[in-house]
Scaffold this motif. Sequence first.
Motif, PDB file in Angstrom:
ATOM      1  N   GLU A 137       0.847  -1.192   0.000  1.00  0.00           N
ATOM      2  CA  GLU A 137       0.000   0.000   0.000  1.00  0.00           C
ATOM      3  C   GLU A 137       0.886   1.247   0.000  1.00  0.00           C
ATOM      4  OE1 GLU A 137      -3.268   1.869   3.149  1.00  0.00           O
ATOM      5  OE2 GLU A 137      -3.021  -0.305   2.959  1.00  0.00           O
ATOM      6  N   SER A 138       0.403   2.310  -0.612  1.00  0.00           N
ATOM      7  CA  SER A 138       1.154   3.572  -0.638  1.00  0.00           C
ATOM      8  C   SER A 138       0.176   4.731  -0.600  1.00  0.00           C
ATOM      9  CB  SER A 138       2.012   3.654  -1.903  1.00  0.00           C
ATOM     10  OG  SER A 138       2.741   4.867  -1.949  1.00  0.00           O
ATOM     11  N   GLY A 139       0.637   5.877  -0.105  1.00  0.00           N
ATOM     12  CA  GLY A 139      -0.254   7.030  -0.077  1.00  0.00           C
ATOM     13  C   GLY A 139       0.358   8.243   0.582  1.00  0.00           C
ATOM     14  N   GLN A 140      -0.491   9.206   0.883  1.00  0.00           N
ATOM     15  CA  GLN A 140      -0.082  10.466   1.499  1.00  0.00           C
ATOM     16  C   GLN A 140      -0.945  10.740   2.725  1.00  0.00           C
ATOM     17  OE1 GLN A 140      -0.776  12.718  -2.120  1.00  0.00           O
ATOM     18  NE2 GLN A 140       1.345  13.401  -2.144  1.00  0.00           N
ATOM     19  N   ALA A 141      -0.301  11.187   3.804  1.00  0.00           N
ATOM     20  CA  ALA A 141      -0.978  11.598   5.027  1.00  0.00           C
ATOM     21  C   ALA A 141      -0.494  13.003   5.379  1.00  0.00           C
ATOM     22  CB  ALA A 141      -0.686  10.632   6.165  1.00  0.00           C
ATOM     23  N   ILE A 142      -1.393  13.840   5.874  1.00  0.00           N
ATOM     24  CA  ILE A 142      -1.097  15.249   6.112  1.00  0.00           C
ATOM     25  C   ILE A 142      -1.232  15.552   7.602  1.00  0.00           C
ATOM     26  CG2 ILE A 142      -1.795  17.619   5.590  1.00  0.00           C
ATOM     27  CD1 ILE A 142      -3.009  16.460   2.956  1.00  0.00           C
ATOM     28  N   PRO A 143      -0.168  16.042   8.255  1.00  0.00           N
ATOM     29  CA  PRO A 143      -0.268  16.415   9.666  1.00  0.00           C
ATOM     30  C   PRO A 143      -1.290  17.543   9.862  1.00  0.00           C
ATOM     31  CG  PRO A 143       2.028  16.200   9.020  1.00  0.00           C
ATOM     32  CD  PRO A 143       1.223  16.156   7.753  1.00  0.00           C
ATOM     33  N   VAL A 144      -2.209  17.331  10.819  1.00  0.00           N
ATOM     34  CA  VAL A 144      -3.282  18.287  11.092  1.00  0.00           C
ATOM     35  C   VAL A 144      -3.536  18.310  12.598  1.00  0.00           C
ATOM     36  CG1 VAL A 144      -4.427  18.026   8.856  1.00  0.00           C
ATOM     37  CG2 VAL A 144      -5.043  16.507  10.753  1.00  0.00           C
ATOM     38  N   SER A 145      -4.467  19.167  13.003  1.00  0.00           N
ATOM     39  CA  SER A 145      -4.936  19.156  14.384  1.00  0.00           C
ATOM     40  C   SER A 145      -6.439  19.404  14.398  1.00  0.00           C
ATOM     41  CB  SER A 145      -4.218  20.214  15.226  1.00  0.00           C
ATOM     42  OG  SER A 145      -4.472  21.519  14.727  1.00  0.00           O
ATOM     43  N   LEU A 146      -7.091  18.883  15.438  1.00  0.00           N
ATOM     44  CA  LEU A 146      -8.526  19.075  15.644  1.00  0.00           C
ATOM     45  C   LEU A 146      -8.759  19.297  17.130  1.00  0.00           C
ATOM     46  CD1 LEU A 146     -11.430  19.034  14.465  1.00  0.00           C
ATOM     47  CD2 LEU A 146     -11.500  16.601  15.059  1.00  0.00           C
ATOM     48  N   ASP A 147      -9.266  20.465  17.459  1.00  0.00           N
ATOM     49  CA  ASP A 147      -9.541  20.811  18.862  1.00  0.00           C
ATOM     50  C   ASP A 147      -8.312  20.602  19.741  1.00  0.00           C
ATOM     51  OD1 ASP A 147     -12.165  21.416  18.152  1.00  0.00           O
ATOM     52  OD2 ASP A 147     -12.864  19.384  18.567  1.00  0.00           O
ATOM     53  N   GLY A 148      -7.147  20.960  19.203  1.00  0.00           N
ATOM     54  CA  GLY A 148      -5.906  20.863  19.964  1.00  0.00           C
ATOM     55  C   GLY A 148      -5.215  19.529  19.905  1.00  0.00           C
ATOM     56  N   GLU A 149      -5.859  18.501  19.344  1.00  0.00           N
ATOM     57  CA  GLU A 149      -5.235  17.189  19.222  1.00  0.00           C
ATOM     58  C   GLU A 149      -4.535  17.079  17.869  1.00  0.00           C
ATOM     59  OE1 GLU A 149      -6.483  12.595  19.997  1.00  0.00           O
ATOM     60  OE2 GLU A 149      -7.704  13.672  18.524  1.00  0.00           O
ATOM     61  N   ARG A 150      -3.251  16.722  17.901  1.00  0.00           N
ATOM     62  CA  ARG A 150      -2.487  16.554  16.673  1.00  0.00           C
ATOM     63  C   ARG A 150      -2.689  15.157  16.104  1.00  0.00           C
ATOM     64  NH1 ARG A 150       1.327  20.450  15.575  1.00  0.00           N
ATOM     65  NH2 ARG A 150       1.633  22.010  17.213  1.00  0.00           N
ATOM     66  N   GLY A 151      -2.770  15.091  14.795  1.00  0.00           N
ATOM     67  CA  GLY A 151      -2.928  13.808  14.133  1.00  0.00           C
ATOM     68  C   GLY A 151      -2.581  13.939  12.668  1.00  0.00           C
ATOM     69  N   GLU A 152      -3.125  13.039  11.848  1.00  0.00           N
ATOM     70  CA  GLU A 152      -2.902  13.067  10.406  1.00  0.00           C
ATOM     71  C   GLU A 152      -4.229  12.886   9.679  1.00  0.00           C
ATOM     72  OE1 GLU A 152       1.596  11.360   9.665  1.00  0.00           O
ATOM     73  OE2 GLU A 152      -0.073   9.929   9.663  1.00  0.00           O
ATOM     74  N   TYR A 153      -4.374  13.599   8.576  1.00  0.00           N
ATOM     75  CA  TYR A 153      -5.503  13.418   7.676  1.00  0.00           C
ATOM     76  C   TYR A 153      -5.050  12.508   6.539  1.00  0.00           C
ATOM     77  CZ  TYR A 153      -8.888  14.407   3.971  1.00  0.00           C
ATOM     78  OH  TYR A 153      -9.815  14.287   2.967  1.00  0.00           O
ATOM     79  N   LEU A 154      -5.729  11.384   6.358  1.00  0.00           N
ATOM     80  CA  LEU A 154      -5.380  10.447   5.301  1.00  0.00           C
ATOM     81  C   LEU A 154      -5.957  10.957   3.989  1.00  0.00           C
ATOM     82  CD1 LEU A 154      -5.826   6.993   7.070  1.00  0.00           C
ATOM     83  CD2 LEU A 154      -3.814   8.476   6.940  1.00  0.00           C
ATOM     84  N   HIS A 155      -5.052  11.361   3.116  1.00  0.00           N
ATOM     85  CA  HIS A 155      -5.438  12.049   1.883  1.00  0.00           C
ATOM     86  C   HIS A 155      -5.681  11.082   0.731  1.00  0.00           C
ATOM     87  CE1 HIS A 155      -5.581  14.923  -1.328  1.00  0.00           C
ATOM     88  NE2 HIS A 155      -4.419  14.577  -1.826  1.00  0.00           N
ATOM     89  N   ALA A 156      -4.803  10.078   0.560  1.00  0.00           N
ATOM     90  CA  ALA A 156      -4.927   9.153  -0.565  1.00  0.00           C
ATOM     91  C   ALA A 156      -4.174   7.872  -0.249  1.00  0.00           C
ATOM     92  CB  ALA A 156      -4.375   9.781  -1.844  1.00  0.00           C
ATOM     93  N   MET A 157      -4.725   6.722  -0.699  1.00  0.00           N
ATOM     94  CA  MET A 157      -4.103   5.418  -0.451  1.00  0.00           C
ATOM     95  C   MET A 157      -4.304   4.548  -1.688  1.00  0.00           C
ATOM     96  SD  MET A 157      -5.568   4.887   3.439  1.00  0.00           S
ATOM     97  CE  MET A 157      -4.227   3.932   4.113  1.00  0.00           C
ATOM     98  N   TYR A 158      -3.234   3.871  -2.110  1.00  0.00           N
ATOM     99  CA  TYR A 158      -3.263   3.033  -3.306  1.00  0.00           C
ATOM    100  C   TYR A 158      -2.789   1.634  -2.935  1.00  0.00           C
ATOM    101  CZ  TYR A 158      -3.649   7.567  -5.561  1.00  0.00           C
ATOM    102  OH  TYR A 158      -4.069   8.822  -5.919  1.00  0.00           O
ATOM    103  N   LEU A 159      -3.585   0.599  -3.287  1.00  0.00           N
ATOM    104  CA  LEU A 159      -3.318  -0.779  -2.878  1.00  0.00           C
ATOM    105  C   LEU A 159      -3.316  -1.711  -4.080  1.00  0.00           C
ATOM    106  CD1 LEU A 159      -4.934   0.695  -0.452  1.00  0.00           C
ATOM    107  CD2 LEU A 159      -5.352  -1.606   0.367  1.00  0.00           C
TER     108      LEU A 159
END
Length: 248
Positions: A76-98
């Motif tokens: 699998e391959s893809g792109q994830a973007i560092p983001v935050s929501l209500d002060g919590e840091r995480g990643e937004y999964l933008h695209a995934m190829y399998l």
Amino acid sequence: MRVEEVRRHVTTPLTSPAFAPVVPRFTDREYLNIVYRTDAEALRTVVPEPLRIDEPLVRFEVMRMGDVSGYGPYTESGQAIPVSLDGERGEYLHAMYLDNFPATASGREVSAYPKTIGAPNLYVDHGVLVGSLDYGTLRVATATMGYKHHELDRREAEAQITVPTFMLKTVVGYDGSPRVQELVRTEITDIAVKWAYTGPARLQLFQHVLAPLADLPVREVVSASHILTDLTLGGVKPVYDYLEGRAS
């Protein structure tokens, strides 16, 4: 087939389901991660509110699944973007190829992973770890990293992989309008990092209309890691309902 029997199924076709009704356990899941700096304006066009972008960063990943219950090995391959929501840091999964249809269907239908079919690969070539992604017959990404140059602290490796992830879930109704449209959150559980390394890395992205990874262009490679783990994917929970315009 009786109504109560139909209700026990979570996918179609009923007599030959697209994927097994299991919570998969990943054994020997191997990551190549390259974090790079991109254009802030390009990120703003693809990251949905109420997620916030703190820095213009993207994580390109190639993952080789050594063994997955219910699916077998795949890549699998893809792109994830560092983001935050209500002060919590995480990643937004933008695209995934399998390269595995059951895993693609399950990820989209049961959860909200933005999965589609592609041809990723992860291998070693003359002392270089190579991660590539093809869409059809065309190359859309090539990543290279020095093979096991410097050992990476396993706690840092675990922290990289276990950040909360956010995804957009959209289910279309029969009239063509969204029937479900939610931002959901999940995270990895039961993780065991077997080894982890870092080293020099490069990343090339190539323009493709149906695999637009290059719309988030590489301006600077920030870091790279090569990690082997066992893990389980947690369930998803809605955190924002777009149709209601409020947090869930």
